[in-house]
Scaffold this active site. Sequence first.
Site, PDB file in Angstrom:
ATOM      1  N   THR A  98       0.832  -1.211   0.000  1.00  0.00           N
ATOM      2  CA  THR A  98       0.000   0.000   0.000  1.00  0.00           C
ATOM      3  C   THR A  98       0.861   1.253   0.000  1.00  0.00           C
ATOM      4  O   THR A  98       0.570   2.231  -0.697  1.00  0.00           O
ATOM      5  CB  THR A  98      -0.950   0.009   1.202  1.00  0.00           C
ATOM      6  OG1 THR A  98      -1.773  -1.155   1.159  1.00  0.00           O
ATOM      7  CG2 THR A  98      -1.840   1.241   1.193  1.00  0.00           C
ATOM      8  N   CYS A  99       1.934   1.223   0.771  1.00  0.00           N
ATOM      9  CA  CYS A  99       2.821   2.388   0.870  1.00  0.00           C
ATOM     10  C   CYS A  99       3.489   2.689  -0.456  1.00  0.00           C
ATOM     11  O   CYS A  99       3.587   3.850  -0.875  1.00  0.00           O
ATOM     12  CB  CYS A  99       3.880   2.149   1.949  1.00  0.00           C
ATOM     13  SG  CYS A  99       3.188   1.705   3.568  1.00  0.00           S
ATOM     14  N   SER A 100       3.964   1.647  -1.134  1.00  0.00           N
ATOM     15  CA  SER A 100       4.670   1.826  -2.404  1.00  0.00           C
ATOM     16  C   SER A 100       3.724   2.023  -3.582  1.00  0.00           C
ATOM     17  O   SER A 100       4.042   2.737  -4.533  1.00  0.00           O
ATOM     18  CB  SER A 100       5.562   0.611  -2.686  1.00  0.00           C
ATOM     19  OG  SER A 100       6.623   0.532  -1.762  1.00  0.00           O
TER      20      SER A 100
END
Length: 248
Positions: A49-51
């Site tokens: 999700t972060c990337s």
Amino acid sequence: MFKNLEGQRIPSVVFKVREGVAWKDVNSDDLFQGKTVILFSLPGAFTPTCSGFHVPCFNELAPVFFENGVDDIICLSVNDSFVMQAWQLEQQADHIRFIPDGNGEFSQAMGMLADKQELGFGQRAWRYSMLVKDGIIEKMFIETEDEDVSDPYIVSDAETMLNHINPNAHKPIDIAIFTKKGCPYCAKTKDMLSAHDLAYEEMVLGEDYSLRALRTITNAKTVPQVYINGLHIGGSEALEAWFEQRKN
């Protein structure tokens, strides 16, 4: 339950940051004092999700934030400086400053340290974003804890923050082009977009997709094929007509 800290001053913490071949102490006071800063916090570098969403969306909208009075955008995670530097490079996130909260001191002082031991992560930062003006937290968007979702991503996104700062802000247009090397019409199309200061994502035949994929996605056999905000425009002549229509 994570507490909303709106109206409070950000904690004073020293971050250990690697710059070149040397270590540098970066004080949180220096990051926020006299500035309008967006900080978004996330569980870990290189995670899906972060990337895939959190960092790319803030990086994409960064010019719009800067036009609307934001001085800096900070991505913070409980990772070391080496990891954060490698992640920023991999993400090509040139508009964002990556800050390593390696010991979790800032996240703990914010009351935003989350237990991720079940994933083998240990203590990590919870996902949230905040708008800080001269060291005072003006607005926080904190993800709600959910037993069924280990890493929610609903309110800490870039668009939610931009809507808070200026709901009428002019957002960038999403443009994708199917091209092939040596195609003069593709070059013409890209020149037109560049002349109008419009950024685009280019997909090259034989590198990023196949001819079968082109037919499947665009229902066409030739390039270029242009998509704008999900709408299939067509080739270079169709793009010229689109620009003419926008004048009227």
